[in-house]
Motif scaffolding. Structure first.
Motif, short mmCIF file in Angstrom:
data_model
loop_
_atom_site.label_atom_id
_atom_site.label_comp_id
_atom_site.label_asym_id
_atom_site.label_seq_id
_atom_site.Cartn_x
_atom_site.Cartn_y
_atom_site.Cartn_z
N PRO A 100 -105.47 40.91 4.80
CA PRO A 100 -105.04 40.04 5.90
C PRO A 100 -103.87 39.13 5.49
CG PRO A 100 -107.43 40.11 5.82
CD PRO A 100 -106.92 40.84 4.59
N LEU A 101 -103.86 38.70 4.23
CA LEU A 101 -102.76 37.85 3.76
C LEU A 101 -101.43 38.58 3.89
CD1 LEU A 101 -101.61 35.34 2.35
CD2 LEU A 101 -102.13 36.46 0.16
N ALA A 102 -101.37 39.85 3.50
CA ALA A 102 -100.12 40.60 3.59
C ALA A 102 -99.68 40.74 5.04
CB ALA A 102 -100.28 41.97 2.95
N GLU A 103 -100.62 41.04 5.93
CA GLU A 103 -100.29 41.18 7.35
C GLU A 103 -99.75 39.87 7.91
OE1 GLU A 103 -103.81 42.74 9.18
OE2 GLU A 103 -103.77 44.54 7.94
N THR A 104 -100.36 38.77 7.54
CA THR A 104 -99.90 37.45 8.00
C THR A 104 -98.50 37.16 7.47
OG1 THR A 104 -102.16 36.60 8.14
CG2 THR A 104 -100.39 34.97 7.92
N LEU A 105 -98.28 37.41 6.19
CA LEU A 105 -96.97 37.13 5.60
C LEU A 105 -95.88 37.99 6.22
CD1 LEU A 105 -98.10 36.71 1.92
CD2 LEU A 105 -97.14 34.92 3.39
N ILE A 106 -96.16 39.25 6.51
CA ILE A 106 -95.16 40.12 7.12
C ILE A 106 -94.83 39.64 8.53
CG2 ILE A 106 -94.68 42.47 7.93
CD1 ILE A 106 -94.52 41.96 4.82
N LEU A 107 -95.82 39.19 9.27
CA LEU A 107 -95.56 38.64 10.60
C LEU A 107 -94.71 37.38 10.50
CD1 LEU A 107 -95.88 38.66 13.63
CD2 LEU A 107 -98.13 37.60 13.36
N LEU A 108 -94.99 36.53 9.52
CA LEU A 108 -94.19 35.31 9.33
C LEU A 108 -92.75 35.64 8.94
CD1 LEU A 108 -96.88 33.14 7.56
CD2 LEU A 108 -95.87 32.69 9.81
N LEU A 168 -96.33 30.89 16.69
CA LEU A 168 -97.01 31.81 15.77
C LEU A 168 -96.94 31.30 14.34
CD1 LEU A 168 -95.92 35.28 17.15
CD2 LEU A 168 -98.25 34.40 17.01
N VAL A 169 -95.77 30.85 13.94
CA VAL A 169 -95.62 30.30 12.57
C VAL A 169 -96.58 29.13 12.39
CG1 VAL A 169 -94.04 29.14 10.98
CG2 VAL A 169 -93.25 31.12 12.29
N ASP A 170 -96.62 28.25 13.37
CA ASP A 170 -97.50 27.08 13.29
C ASP A 170 -98.97 27.50 13.20
OD1 ASP A 170 -97.82 24.15 13.41
OD2 ASP A 170 -98.84 24.57 15.30
N GLY A 171 -99.34 28.54 13.92
CA GLY A 171 -100.73 28.98 13.92
C GLY A 171 -101.13 29.78 12.70
N LEU A 172 -100.19 30.50 12.11
CA LEU A 172 -100.52 31.38 10.99
C LEU A 172 -100.31 30.76 9.61
CD1 LEU A 172 -98.98 34.71 12.34
CD2 LEU A 172 -101.42 34.11 12.17
N ALA A 173 -99.33 29.90 9.50
CA ALA A 173 -99.02 29.29 8.19
C ALA A 173 -99.91 28.08 7.96
CB ALA A 173 -97.55 28.87 8.14
N ASP A 174 -100.19 27.81 6.70
CA ASP A 174 -100.95 26.60 6.37
C ASP A 174 -100.07 25.36 6.48
OD1 ASP A 174 -103.61 27.62 5.65
OD2 ASP A 174 -102.48 28.73 4.14
N ARG A 175 -98.78 25.55 6.21
CA ARG A 175 -97.80 24.47 6.34
C ARG A 175 -96.47 25.10 6.71
NH1 ARG A 175 -101.07 24.07 2.58
NH2 ARG A 175 -99.93 25.41 1.15
N TRP A 176 -95.64 24.37 7.45
CA TRP A 176 -94.28 24.83 7.68
C TRP A 176 -93.41 23.62 8.01
CZ3 TRP A 176 -91.08 24.77 12.07
CH2 TRP A 176 -91.67 24.34 13.25
N GLY A 177 -92.12 23.81 7.88
CA GLY A 177 -91.20 22.74 8.20
C GLY A 177 -89.77 23.22 8.03
N TRP A 178 -88.87 22.29 8.09
CA TRP A 178 -87.46 22.63 7.91
C TRP A 178 -86.74 21.43 7.35
CZ3 TRP A 178 -83.09 20.59 10.30
CH2 TRP A 178 -83.35 19.65 11.31
N SER A 179 -85.58 21.67 6.75
CA SER A 179 -84.75 20.59 6.23
C SER A 179 -83.29 21.03 6.29
CB SER A 179 -85.13 20.24 4.79
OG SER A 179 -84.98 21.37 3.96
#
Length: 164
Positions: free
Chosen positions: A33-41, A113-124
């Motif tokens: 599942p981790l690989a599937e999540t990462l590929i979607l991200l 989707l990024v917000d729902g799948l990732a544990d953390r996200w952001g930008w700079s």
């Protein structure tokens, strides 16, 4: 590890293939599942860069090394709680703008989707452009010691997501 991305929608598929090969090389199996999540991200972040900037970008993938640690048990724990980080750097200073897509709209759900799948996200800001990043913690029930990861629902506007 990084991959140069041209401003072409076909690059999204190339980015997914590249990421799959890097994940497999790090011990993250394609059917996890981790690989599937990462590929979607990867797909969402690269699509956003290609579609919304029309400029070249760089995809970076930071994978933990599981080959270190003095004992097998310590390696298993490190593997269970390791974090994978994705970054996309582009040359547009325009910040990402989350949207709430209505009904049949075909766009506008990527950052949700990024917000729902990732544990953390952001930008700079990054020079004349920006860096959008997300992190996913690798959790494993088979670790040598008890390791738990919270699966608390993430909220985005009036939508809620729970990663299971």
């Amino acid at each position: 590890m990084q991959l140069e991305i041209r401003p072409d929608p076909a690059e999204v598929g190339r980015a997914r293939r590249w990421a799959r090969s890097r994940l497999a090389g790090s011990g993250i199996e394609a059917d996890e599942p981790l690989a599937e999540t990462l590929i979607l991200l990867v797909s969402e972040l690269v699509t956003n860069a290609v579609v919304h900037t029309g400029r070249p970008a760089v995809l970076r993938l930071s994978l933990p090394s599981f080959a270190t640690g003095p004992t097998a048990g310590e390696r298993a724990v490190a593997e269970a709680v390791a974090t994978v980080r994705l970054e996309v750097l582009d040359a547009s200073a325009r910040p990402p703008r989350p949207r709430c897509a209505d009904g049949d709209e075909t766009n506008g759900r990527g950052l949700a989707l990024v917000d729902g799948l990732a544990d953390r996200w952001g930008w700079s800001s990054e020079g004349a452009g920006k860096r959008i990043w997300c992190e996913v913690d690798r959790c494993s029930a088979t670790a040598a010691t008890a390791v738990t990861c919270d699966a608390a629902p993430a909220a985005y506007g009036d939508l809620a997501f729970e990663v299971v």
